[in-house]
Design an enzyme around this catalytic site. Structure first.
Site, short mmCIF file in Angstrom:
data_model
loop_
_atom_site.label_atom_id
_atom_site.label_comp_id
_atom_site.label_asym_id
_atom_site.label_seq_id
_atom_site.Cartn_x
_atom_site.Cartn_y
_atom_site.Cartn_z
N LYS A 58 0.84 -1.20 0.00
CA LYS A 58 0.00 0.00 0.00
C LYS A 58 0.88 1.25 0.00
O LYS A 58 0.60 2.21 -0.72
CB LYS A 58 -0.95 -0.02 1.21
CG LYS A 58 -2.07 -1.04 1.06
CD LYS A 58 -2.87 -1.22 2.33
CE LYS A 58 -3.90 -2.34 2.15
NZ LYS A 58 -4.64 -2.64 3.38
N GLN A 102 -4.56 -1.18 9.59
CA GLN A 102 -4.47 -2.52 9.00
C GLN A 102 -5.07 -3.56 9.94
O GLN A 102 -4.72 -3.60 11.13
CB GLN A 102 -3.00 -2.85 8.69
CG GLN A 102 -2.80 -4.17 7.98
CD GLN A 102 -3.43 -4.20 6.58
OE1 GLN A 102 -3.34 -3.23 5.82
NE2 GLN A 102 -4.06 -5.30 6.24
N ASP A 125 -10.87 3.24 3.89
CA ASP A 125 -11.25 1.84 3.70
C ASP A 125 -12.76 1.71 3.51
O ASP A 125 -13.24 0.67 3.06
CB ASP A 125 -10.85 1.01 4.94
CG ASP A 125 -9.49 0.33 4.75
OD1 ASP A 125 -9.12 0.05 3.60
OD2 ASP A 125 -8.82 0.07 5.77
#
Ligand code: NDP
Length: 289
Positions: A58, A102, A125
């Site tokens: 990422k 995460q 997200d």
């Protein structure tokens, strides 16, 4: 749907590269206008090796798109209060447009509580209840990356969705459920399947669009696929010999599908591309507020 005997392989790698190039161009325009790059804070708690790979990918993708990433790597022993304080700090940091925590978090930390603490405007997200709720109410803001990536693939290949029967196998908060909401928004008639579904084969067999997000290697045999259907395989499963396979039997399904995503190289690359797109989107929306 498609009348062809051969399925069109949906090239997620190529489409993701186009999305990323487009984001990079728009990031350059953003920098020229605002004198700074869009910023993504990436929080990794502990040292889970799989998470480390995802986080590294990422950050690399951010750098390639010109997005600045800020790393925060608290140890697995971080307390709930310390992590909430970090999220609060990032919520208030004007250089930070997006916050990514995460998952999974180490045992003892409640992921829902941490995700709920993220400013929904920075929730790149798309997991915050506010963003899920907005999607459910037909007014999407920041959209969960994996389902959003599937929609982008469908759009790129002009797969007809309006009025199509869609079956989503999997009902998780991060993939199955938001996927169903996306397909509903696009005008599909949607069925969502899970472990208590009585006749999974029949639900898949009548679908013009199948999305598999189960996490069970090749669980959907080709024989279940309606001829001409579009098949999106979100599953990523590593077999004992190291091979990556999806939730659908690709070889069997390819004999019947009109369109199909490979694993790897289908839905997977789209997820990171949409994360970059969401980060830019969050930055643009913040600057416009
Ligand atoms: P979860 O384990 O959270 O959810 C799995 C879902 O599948 C659940 O809703 C479960 O039902 C359902 N399910 C499990 N077994 C069966 C079965 N035998 N029959 C019918 N339904 C079943 O997984 P995720 O949603 O997080 O991920 C799904 C897959 O997608 C995984 O392979 C994951 O690696 C992959 N993934 C890929 C991403 C990408 O970037 N391409 C991103 C995220 C995930 P129930 O609700 O009843 O338990």
């Amino acid at each position: 749907m498609s009348a062809s005997n051969h399925p069109l392989i949906l090239d997620g790698k190529a489409v993701a590269a186009r999305v990323r190039a487009d984001v990079a161009q728009r990031v350059r325009e953003f920098v020229a206008l605002h004198g700074r790059a869009p910023g993504l804070a990436v929080v990794q708690v502990g040292q889970d090796p799989a998470s480390s790979v995802y986080v590294r990918n990422k950050k690399k993708a951010c750098a390639e798109a010109g997005i600045q990433s800020f790393s925060h790597d608290p140890p697995a022993t971080v307390t709930r209060q310390e992590l909430l304080a970090l999220v609060d700090l990032l919520n208030r940091d004007s250089q930070v447009d997006g916050i990514l925590v995460q998952l999974p978090l180490p045992a003892g930390l409640d992921a829902n509580e941490i995700m709920d603490a993220i400013d929904p405007h920075k929730d790149v997200d798309g997991f915050h209840p506010t963003n899920t709720g907005l999607l459910a109410q037909k007014r999407p803001a920041l959209r969960p990356c994996t389902p959003y990536g599937v929609m982008r693939l469908a759009q790129e290949y002009a797969i007809p969705l309006s009025g199509a029967r869609a079956t989503v196998v999997g009902a998780s908060n991060i993939v199955g459920r938001p996927m169903a909401l996306e397909l509903l928004l696009a005008g599909c008639t949607v069925t969502v399947c899970h472990t208590r579904t009585r006749d999974l084969a029949a639900e898949v067999a009548r679908a013009d669009v199948v999305v598999a997000a189960i996490g069970k290697p090749q669980m959907i045999p080709g024989a279940w696929i309606k001829p001409g259907a579009a098949v999106f395989d979100v599953g990523i499963n590593r077999l004992a010999d190291g091979t990556l396979v999806g939730d659908v039997d690709f070889a069997g399904a390819s004999l019947r599908a009109g369109w199909i995503t490979p694993v790897p190289g289908g839905a997977g690359p789209m997820t990171i591309a949409m994360l970059l797109s969401n980060t830019l989107e969050a930055a643009l929306r913040r600057m416009a507020r």
